[in-house]
Design a protein around this motif. Structure first.
Motif, PDB file in Angstrom:
ATOM      1  N   GLU A 128       9.331  77.052  87.415  1.00 52.11           N
ATOM      2  CA  GLU A 128      10.820  76.053  86.511  1.00 52.11           C
ATOM      3  C   GLU A 128      11.188  74.376  87.018  1.00 52.11           C
ATOM      4  OE1 GLU A 128      15.493  76.889  87.291  1.00 52.11           O
ATOM      5  OE2 GLU A 128      14.636  78.619  87.302  1.00 52.11           O
ATOM      6  N   ARG A 129      10.560  74.755  88.523  1.00 53.07           N
ATOM      7  CA  ARG A 129      10.239  72.978  88.951  1.00 53.07           C
ATOM      8  C   ARG A 129       9.384  72.122  87.884  1.00 53.07           C
ATOM      9  NH1 ARG A 129      12.918  71.775  93.379  1.00 53.07           N
ATOM     10  NH2 ARG A 129      15.511  72.623  92.266  1.00 53.07           N
ATOM     11  N   GLU A 150       9.644  71.783  84.590  1.00 52.88           N
ATOM     12  CA  GLU A 150       9.593  70.500  84.175  1.00 52.88           C
ATOM     13  C   GLU A 150       9.099  69.361  84.352  1.00 52.88           C
ATOM     14  OE1 GLU A 150      14.254  68.584  86.531  1.00 52.88           O
ATOM     15  OE2 GLU A 150      13.166  70.249  86.699  1.00 52.88           O
ATOM     16  N   ILE A 156       7.094  73.878  96.158  1.00 50.69           N
ATOM     17  CA  ILE A 156       8.422  72.928  95.190  1.00 50.69           C
ATOM     18  C   ILE A 156       8.123  70.606  95.764  1.00 50.69           C
ATOM     19  CG2 ILE A 156      10.647  72.100  94.989  1.00 50.69           C
ATOM     20  CD1 ILE A 156      10.766  74.503  93.978  1.00 50.69           C
ATOM     21  N   ALA A 195       7.268  68.201  93.808  1.00 47.92           N
ATOM     22  CA  ALA A 195       7.953  66.976  94.100  1.00 47.92           C
ATOM     23  C   ALA A 195       6.613  65.830  93.885  1.00 47.92           C
ATOM     24  CB  ALA A 195       8.843  66.813  94.977  1.00 47.92           C
ATOM     25  N   GLU A 224       5.740  64.762  91.075  1.00 44.85           N
ATOM     26  CA  GLU A 224       6.935  64.215  89.836  1.00 44.85           C
ATOM     27  C   GLU A 224       6.671  62.507  89.941  1.00 44.85           C
ATOM     28  OE1 GLU A 224       8.663  64.188  87.991  1.00 44.85           O
ATOM     29  OE2 GLU A 224       9.587  67.118  87.371  1.00 44.85           O
TER      30      GLU A 224
END
Ligand code: MN
Length: 744
Positions: free
Chosen positions: A6-7, A10, A51, A55, A58
C-alpha cells in the motif's frame, strides 16, 4: 494488499507526479528486493521494517533527487540489516546504487554517542569526507529525518542521544549543504527531545501570540498580494511563523521575549527575476515602515552556502513587525534544498523554464571544486572533498584524530604521543596487523602496538610519515638518543654531498685555520657537531656542502685579489715582476673597524659585547663565535671565558680578537658598588660621576637588610683609562668599600 505494498503504491504515485518518465519498473524491483530481504523484521513502532526505507524514499523524492537516489533509499538498510552485499546490489541495480547503499551503511556505522563536544566538528568533517558522493549524505539526511519523525518509539536514552547527534552533526551538515527546510525540521524535532519543556513553552507562547494576532498572517498576505497585483508583479506570496528552534534560540540564548523578536512572522515573495525583487522591495517599503538597520541584500552578497534573497523588516498593522524575504524562484529552490536543488534544476531545464547551468556556479563554489566538469557529472561524482587533504581515524577508545591525507600508522602513533611513536613495534588497522607505510583511510580504527624494549624509530620513518609533527618528533629522538650514530651517518651523508659539489673532505680539513673558517660559515665549532646535526636531520647535508663550497670559492677569490694587489704594489716599488704570494696578513696591527674590534681571520664580522662582563677598550679580550649572532666579545678575566671552563667541543669557537682604533666611540659597561647604607649615598655617587663627566645610563640602589647597600651603575666610557679613573673616585666616597666591574 498488505501495508508495505500500500505504502509503496503511494510512493510510486508520488514519484510519477514529480517525474512522469521515471523508470518505475526498476524502482519497484528495488522495493521488492528490500521487502524480501527485510522480511519479517519490525521497527520499534511495530510496523514492518520496509515502511522505513519507503518513507526515506518519499523524502528523497520530495527533494526531487535522481532515480539512483530513490533506488538507493529503498535499499539503504539492506547491507546493514540483511544478508545482502554490495556485489548483490551492484549486479541487480548497478554499481552506482551499490556504492550509494554502501556509503550510507558506513555513515550508519559511525557511532557518535558519548563523544566529547569538541569532537563534533571533527565528526562533521569526517562524515562529509567519508561520503564519496554527495547523494550518500543526502540519503543519510533523509534517513535521519524519518528516524527523528518516528523517535517517540525509542527509549528515553536513545531519544536523547539521537536528538543530540541530530543537533550537533546532522543539522549543521544540512546547513552547510544549504538545505534550510530539512535543517529546520531536524532542529525542531531534536529540540523537542533535548528540551521538551522549553520546546513546549515556545510552542504555547507562539499559540497565544498568534491567537492575539488572529488573522495577522492572512491579513497581511492579502494586503501584499493585492498591492503587488496592482503593480503588475508576477509573484507568489507565502506567510509563515519562524520555526520553533530559531525562536527558542533567540529567547533562551539571546534572552529576548517573544515581543522583541522582529521576525516572528515572515513573508516570502517569490518573483521571476532579479529586477522584480528590487521592485517588490520598493513596494513593501512604500506600504510599511521599514525598521532601520534590518535591510540585507544577500542578492548582491550571497551567503557562503549560496543563499540569496533580499531581507527587510517592516512594521505592519497594530505595530507588529514582520520580515519579508524577496527572491527569485531559482534562489528559492537553492534556499530550500541547497545541493539537492541541483536535480530539481535539471528537471526544470527540460521544460526550459529555469536558467542556465551557470546557476550551479554556487554549488561548485560551495564545494570548492577545482575542476570545471559539467555540473551533472560534477554532482554525481562529487566527492565532498572539502576535506580531501585530511583523513579522520579513530583510536580504539573512539577518539577522532585528524591527520593529513595519506598519513600512516607512524603519523597516528606520534599524534598520540612521542613516547607512543618511539616505542612502536607494530600497528593494527581495523583489527588487522598492517605495515608501517599503510596509508590510513577515513573511519579506520588504528591501534599502535608498543614495547618497552623497542629500538626506537628508524630513519626511514621520516620519509614514510606525512605529518610534520611526526617528522619533528622522530628528528628530536635522533638528536637526543643517537649522537654517535648521528655523527657516523652525518659524516657519510656530508662526504657524499661534498663529492657532488666536487670537493673532498681532505681538501677542507687540510689546514686547521681553513677548517675553522669553513665551520664558522656553517656556524659550528667542530666537525663532529656538524656531522651530528646532519645525522639527526637538523641541517641538510646538501645545504652544508653548498655553503662550504660557496665559502671556498669566496676565500679563493679574496686570496687572488690580495695576491694581485701585493704583486702590483711590489712591482710598483721595485719594478720587478712578483709572483702571487700566499703569505697571510696579520690581524695584530690595530686597524679601523666599525665595531671597534678586529677578529683574527675574519673581516668585518658581526660583533657584540657580552653583557656578563661588558668589556671596554683597553681590557684584554677574547672572542667566541656564537651560532648566529656573530662574535661575542668577553674580557679575558670573565668567568664565562675562563679557559679552564671552556667546553672541549667549543674549543674551536674561541678566537683571538684585538681592539681597533675606536676613536670617540663609547662603550657600555656596568659597575657594582658595595657600601654601608646611609642617607645621601646615591646622591654622592651621582655627584662623583658628574664631576668626572661620566655618562651615566642607569643607576639603581638597593638597601640590604643588614645595613649595607648595593648600587648598580651602567656607564658609557671610551676605554679602560676613563673607567679606572671613575672607579678610583667612587672608591673614595664615604662608606664605599668595594667598586667592582660586573662579571669580573
Ligand atoms: Mn535507515
Amino acid at each position: 494488499m498488505d501495508l508495505a505494498h500500500e505504502r509503496y503504491e503511494e510512493l510510486e504515485r508520488h514519484i510519477l507526479e514529480t517525474n512522469p518518465s521515471a523508470d518505475v519498473e526498476r524502482i519497484r524491483a528495488a522495493f521488492e528486493y528490500a521487502n524480501d530481504h527485510h522480511g519479517p523484521q519490525l521497527r520499534k513502532s511495530g510496523e514492518p521494517y520496509i515502511i522505513h526505507p519507503i518513507a526515506v524514499a518519499e523524502i528523497v523524492n520530495e527533494l526531487e533527487l535522481d532515480q539512483d537516489s530513490i533506488v538507493g533509499a529503498l535499499l539503504h538498510d539492506c547491507i546493514e540489516d540483511t544478508d545482502s552485499t554490495h556485489g548483490d546490489i551492484a549486479r541487480l541495480f548497478g554499481v552506482q546504487v551499490a556504492d550509494l547503499v554502501e556509503g550510507v551503511t558506513k555513515l550508519t556505522r559511525m557511532q557518535y554517542t558519548s563523544r566529547e563536544d569538541e569532537q563534533m566538528e571533527n565528526l562533521r568533517k569526517m562524515f562529509m569526507a567519508m561520503a564519496k558522493d554527495v547523494r550518500v549524505i543526502l540519503i543519510k539526511l533523509c534517513d535521519r529525518l524519518h528516524n527523528m519523525r518516528t523517535l517517540q518509539y525509542q527509549s528515553d536514552k536513545k531519544q536523547k542521544e539521537k536528538a543530540l547527534e541530530t543537533m550537533e552533526v546532522y543539522a549543521p551538515i544540512a546547513h552547510r549543504l544549504g538545505m534550510q527546510k530539512l535543517k529546520w525540521e531536524l532542529e525542531d524535532l531534536a529540540l523537542c527531545y533535548l528540551d521538551p519543556v522549553g520546546f513546549h513553552d515556545v510552542e504555547e507562547e507562539l499559540a497565544n501570540i498568534t491567537t492575539l494576532h488572529a488573522g495577522f498572517l492572512d491579513n497581511m498576505q492579502a494586503h501584499i498580494e493585492h498591492r503587488l497585483a496592482r503593480e503588475g508583479v508576477q509573484c507568489k506570496v507565502y506567510g509563515r511563523l519562524k520555526h520553533i528552534y530559531s525562536i527558542y534560540r533567540k529567547m533562551y540564548a539571546q534572552n529576548k521575549t517573544l515581543n522583541e523578536i522582529f521576525d516572528l512572522y515572515a513573508f516570502r515573495v517569490i518573483v521571476e527575476d532579479i529586477p522584480a525583487c528590487y521592485n517588490v522591495l520598493g513596494c513593501i517599503h512604500d506600504m510599511f515602515k521599514p525598521v532601520l538597520g534590518r535591510f540585507k541584500d544577500y542578492i548582491g552578497t550571497p551567503k557562503p552556502n549560496g543563499y540569496q534573497s533580499l531581507h527587510t523588516t517592516v512594521v505592519g498593522k497594530d505595530g507588529i513587525p514582520f520580515e519579508v524575504q524577496i527572491r527569485t524562484w531559482q534562489m528559492h529552490q537553492t534556499a530550500e534544498y541547497g545541493v539537492a536543488a541541483h536535480w530539481k534544476y535539471k528537471q526544470g531545464l527540460a521544460n526550459s523554464r529555469l536558467g542556465t547551468e551557470r546557476e550551479f556556479e554556487w554549488v561548485r563554489k560551495l564545494l570548492e571544486s577545482q575542476q570545471d566538469t559539467d555540473p551533472d557529472e560534477f554532482v554525481r561524482t562529487l566527492r565532498v572533498d572539502m576535506f580531501s587533504d585530511e583523513v579522520f581515524v579513530f583510536t580504539p577508545n573512539g577518539d577522532v584524530k585528524s591527520l593529513p591525507a595519506g598519513a600512516t600508522p607512524i603519523d597516528f602513533a606520534y599524534s598520540i604521543h612521542s613516547a607512543v611513536g618511539n616505542s612502536m613495534t607494530g600497528a593494527r588497522v581495523n583489527g588487522r596487523i598492517v605495515t608501517f607505510e599503510t596509508p590510513l583511510k577515513n573511519g579506520d580504527i588504528v591501534e599502535i602496538i608498543t614495547s618497552k624494549s623497542a629500538r626506537g624509530p628508524s630513519r626511514d620513518w621520516m620519509k614514510i610519515c606525512k605529518s610534520n609533527e611526526a617528522r619533528n618528533k622522530i628528528r628530536q629522538w635522533f638528536k637526543k638518543e643517537r649522537r654517535e650514530e648521528n655523527i657516523a651517518t652525518g659524516r657519510a651523508m656530508f662526504e657524499s654531498e661534498l663529492k657532488h659539489a666536487g670537493l673532498t673532505l681532505s681538501a677542507i680539513t687540510a689546514s686547521a685555520d681553513l677548517l675553522d673558517t669553513l665551520l664558522k660559515r656553517v656556524r659550528f665549532g667542530a666537525l663532529d657537531e656538524l656531522y651530528a646535526a646532519i645525522g639527526y636531520g637538523g641541517l641538510s647535508a646538501q645545504k652544508a656542502a653548498g655553503r662550504i663550497k660557496e665559502e671556498m670559492t669566496r676565500l679563493g677569490r679574496l686570496e687572488r685579489q690580495r695576491a694581485e694587489q701585493e704583486a702590483m704594489q711590489a712591482s710598483l716599488s721595485s719594478g720587478e715582476t712578483v709572483y702571487p704570494s700566499t703569505a697571510k696578513g696579520s690581524a695584530q696591527v690595530p686597524r679601523r673597524s666599525t665595531s671597534g674590534i678586529i677578529v683574527e681571520g675574519l673581516d668585518n664580522c658581526m660583533v657584540k659585547f657580552s653583557k656578563c662582563c661588558t668589556p671596554v677598550p683597553g681590557d684584554p679580550v677574547v672572542g667566541f663565535i656564537t651560532k648566529g649572532y656573530g662574535v661575542s666579545i668577553h674580557r679575558q678575566d670573565c668567568p664565562n671565558a675562563d679557559p679552564a671552563r671552556r667546553k672541549p667541543e667549543e674549543q674551536g669557537r674561541w678566537v683571538k680578537v684585538a681592539w681597533a682604533d675606536t676613536g670617540d666611540s663609547t662603550f657600555r659597561t656596568s659597575l657594582e658598588i658595595s657600601a654601608k647604607d646611609r642617607d645621601g649615598l646615591a646622591l654622592d655617587v651621582a655627584m662623583a660621576l658628574s664631576a668626572q663627566k661620566a655618562k651615566l645610563n642607569n643607576l639603581s640602589a638597593r638597601s640590604q637588610p643588614d645595613g649595607y647597600a648595593i648600587i648598580n651603575l651602567e656607564l658609557a666610557v671610551q676605554g679602560q683609562d676613563e673607567l679606572t679613573r671613575i672607579i678610583n673616585k667612587l672608591s673614595q666616597i664615604n662608606g664605599v668599600f668595594l667598586v667592582k666591574r660586573a662579571g669580573g
